[in-house]
Design an enzyme around this catalytic site. Structure first.
Site, mmCIF file in Angstrom:
data_model
loop_
_atom_site.group_PDB
_atom_site.id
_atom_site.type_symbol
_atom_site.label_atom_id
_atom_site.label_comp_id
_atom_site.label_asym_id
_atom_site.label_seq_id
_atom_site.Cartn_x
_atom_site.Cartn_y
_atom_site.Cartn_z
ATOM 1 N N GLY A 10 0.802 -1.211 0.000
ATOM 2 C CA GLY A 10 0.000 0.000 0.000
ATOM 3 C C GLY A 10 0.837 1.264 0.000
ATOM 4 O O GLY A 10 2.040 1.236 0.280
ATOM 5 N N LEU A 36 -5.529 -9.654 8.101
ATOM 6 C CA LEU A 36 -6.315 -9.008 9.149
ATOM 7 C C LEU A 36 -7.735 -9.563 9.256
ATOM 8 O O LEU A 36 -8.444 -9.255 10.214
ATOM 9 C CB LEU A 36 -6.375 -7.492 8.918
ATOM 10 C CG LEU A 36 -5.076 -6.722 9.144
ATOM 11 C CD1 LEU A 36 -5.306 -5.223 8.983
ATOM 12 C CD2 LEU A 36 -4.489 -7.027 10.516
ATOM 13 N N ALA A 59 -5.412 -2.045 5.194
ATOM 14 C CA ALA A 59 -6.842 -1.728 5.273
ATOM 15 C C ALA A 59 -7.544 -2.181 4.004
ATOM 16 O O ALA A 59 -6.915 -2.385 2.965
ATOM 17 C CB ALA A 59 -7.056 -0.227 5.469
ATOM 18 N N TYR A 98 -3.941 3.984 11.074
ATOM 19 C CA TYR A 98 -4.401 5.061 10.196
ATOM 20 C C TYR A 98 -5.887 4.922 9.911
ATOM 21 O O TYR A 98 -6.367 3.847 9.544
ATOM 22 C CB TYR A 98 -3.597 5.067 8.892
ATOM 23 C CG TYR A 98 -2.114 5.188 9.145
ATOM 24 C CD1 TYR A 98 -1.536 6.415 9.451
ATOM 25 C CD2 TYR A 98 -1.297 4.050 9.136
ATOM 26 C CE1 TYR A 98 -0.178 6.511 9.731
ATOM 27 C CE2 TYR A 98 0.051 4.138 9.409
ATOM 28 C CZ TYR A 98 0.608 5.376 9.708
ATOM 29 O OH TYR A 98 1.951 5.467 10.004
ATOM 30 N N TYR A 124 -17.401 1.652 4.106
ATOM 31 C CA TYR A 124 -15.980 1.901 4.373
ATOM 32 C C TYR A 124 -15.816 2.758 5.616
ATOM 33 O O TYR A 124 -15.072 2.401 6.548
ATOM 34 C CB TYR A 124 -15.316 2.558 3.167
ATOM 35 C CG TYR A 124 -13.923 3.059 3.443
ATOM 36 C CD1 TYR A 124 -12.873 2.167 3.656
ATOM 37 C CD2 TYR A 124 -13.641 4.422 3.509
ATOM 38 C CE1 TYR A 124 -11.588 2.619 3.921
ATOM 39 C CE2 TYR A 124 -12.366 4.886 3.772
ATOM 40 C CZ TYR A 124 -11.337 3.986 3.984
ATOM 41 O OH TYR A 124 -10.073 4.442 4.247
ATOM 42 N N LYS A 128 -14.193 1.655 9.270
ATOM 43 C CA LYS A 128 -13.029 2.331 9.841
ATOM 44 C C LYS A 128 -13.354 2.903 11.222
ATOM 45 O O LYS A 128 -12.517 2.866 12.135
ATOM 46 C CB LYS A 128 -12.543 3.423 8.900
ATOM 47 C CG LYS A 128 -11.957 2.918 7.586
ATOM 48 C CD LYS A 128 -10.674 2.108 7.790
ATOM 49 C CE LYS A 128 -9.492 2.991 8.134
ATOM 50 N NZ LYS A 128 -8.229 2.195 8.228
#
Length: 289
Positions: A10, A36, A59, A98, A124, A128
């Protein structure tokens, strides 16, 4: 110091690898070695490595795709970070994670600060936010760094897409009513280094949630203009740009119209600030050449 970086390919993960190379021993695990979405796999890997610091730069970032695969988005963005935080607490190791401007709905007329109540619009942002909450609930020493409009010279992002399309098309329509701060992954990595150095030196500020973006603001149209100007300076072809409203560019996931984040708390608590977005863009483009 042994630093575990979750994420490998990433934008932020790559910038971290370049920026933190002299800080300690970096253990960088991509999804093939640290998934993850698999809690027990996370626990096994973290306990085996026993890092002094964990940085989660992994992520599920496909905003529109998340609408059709919410379970996977929540597994990677919420459950996984929560397990990392639990393991960090057991180790006594800080966690740097993050997050995103998408935890807000964009209805506030001013930049968002850390005290504002999140209200994400889509899967999304909701995933998060759930990740932030899971990390806080684990009671580990942690920094949650919310950023926005991240780009770099690697991967898939607005900068690289615009560079390609501006040279391929005679005309390009770009959304002009969403406002935020384009943020270079290199700036995020440098700020992360500064935070680590302050922590190591015993000058850490309060742990918790902070906003971290490049300074200033613009629209996606304004960002595209800056990219186009850079192409022209290099003598490359550049399409004509036309501003359009978000309603003319429908997407599966709604975007906040205001993505501006107030980053003053990070400056007050940790003494860390970022350059303006135009300066950061020039630095990124200079490194790309």
């Amino acid at each position: 110091m042994k630093i575990l970086i979750c994420g490998q390919q990433g934008q932020v993960a790559q910038a971290l690898q370049a920026t933190l190379s002299g800080v300690g021993t970096l253990v960088v695990l991509g999804r093939d070695r640290l998934d993850l979405a698999r809690p027990e796999h996370i626990r096994q890997q973290v306990r085996h490595i026993a890092p002094d610091l964990i940085i989660n730069a992994a992520a599920h970032t496909a905003v529109d795709l998340a609408e059709s695969e919410p379970e996977l988005a929540f597994a990677i963005n919420a459950s996984g970070p929560g397990v990392l935080a639990e393991e960090a607490a057991l180790l006594g190791a800080p966690l740097i994670h993050y997050s995103t401007d998408y935890v807000f709905d964009g209805s506030k007329p001013a930049p968002y600060n850390e005290a504002d109540t999140p209200n994400p619009l889509g899967v999304y942002g909701k995933s998060k936010l759930a990740g932030e909450q899971a990390i806080a609930a684990a009671h580990a020493q942690h920094l949650i760094l919310r950023t926005s409009w991240v780009y770099s010279s690697h991967g898939r992002n607005f900068l690289l897409t615009m560079q390609r399309l501006l040279q391929e098309k005679p005309e390009l329509r770009v959304v002009a009513d969403q406002i935020g701060a384009p943020t270079w992954a290199g700036s995020i990595a440098r700020s992360t280094l500064a935070l680590i150095e302050r922590w190591q030196a015993g000058h850490a500020g309060a742990w918790g949630t902070y906003h971290l973006t490049n300074q200033g603001e613009t629209s996606w149209f304004g960002f595209a203009q800056a990219i186009g100007n850079a192409l022209r300076e290099q003598g490359k072809p550049c399409a004509a740009l036309l501003p359009i409203p978000s309603s003319d560019y429908p997407t599966p996931a709604a975007r906040p119209s205001n993505s501006r984040l107030d980053c003053s708390r990070l400056q007050r608590e940790w003494g860390v600030s970022q350059p303006d977005w135009q300066t950061a863009l020039r630095e990124c483009l200079a490194g790309q050449a």
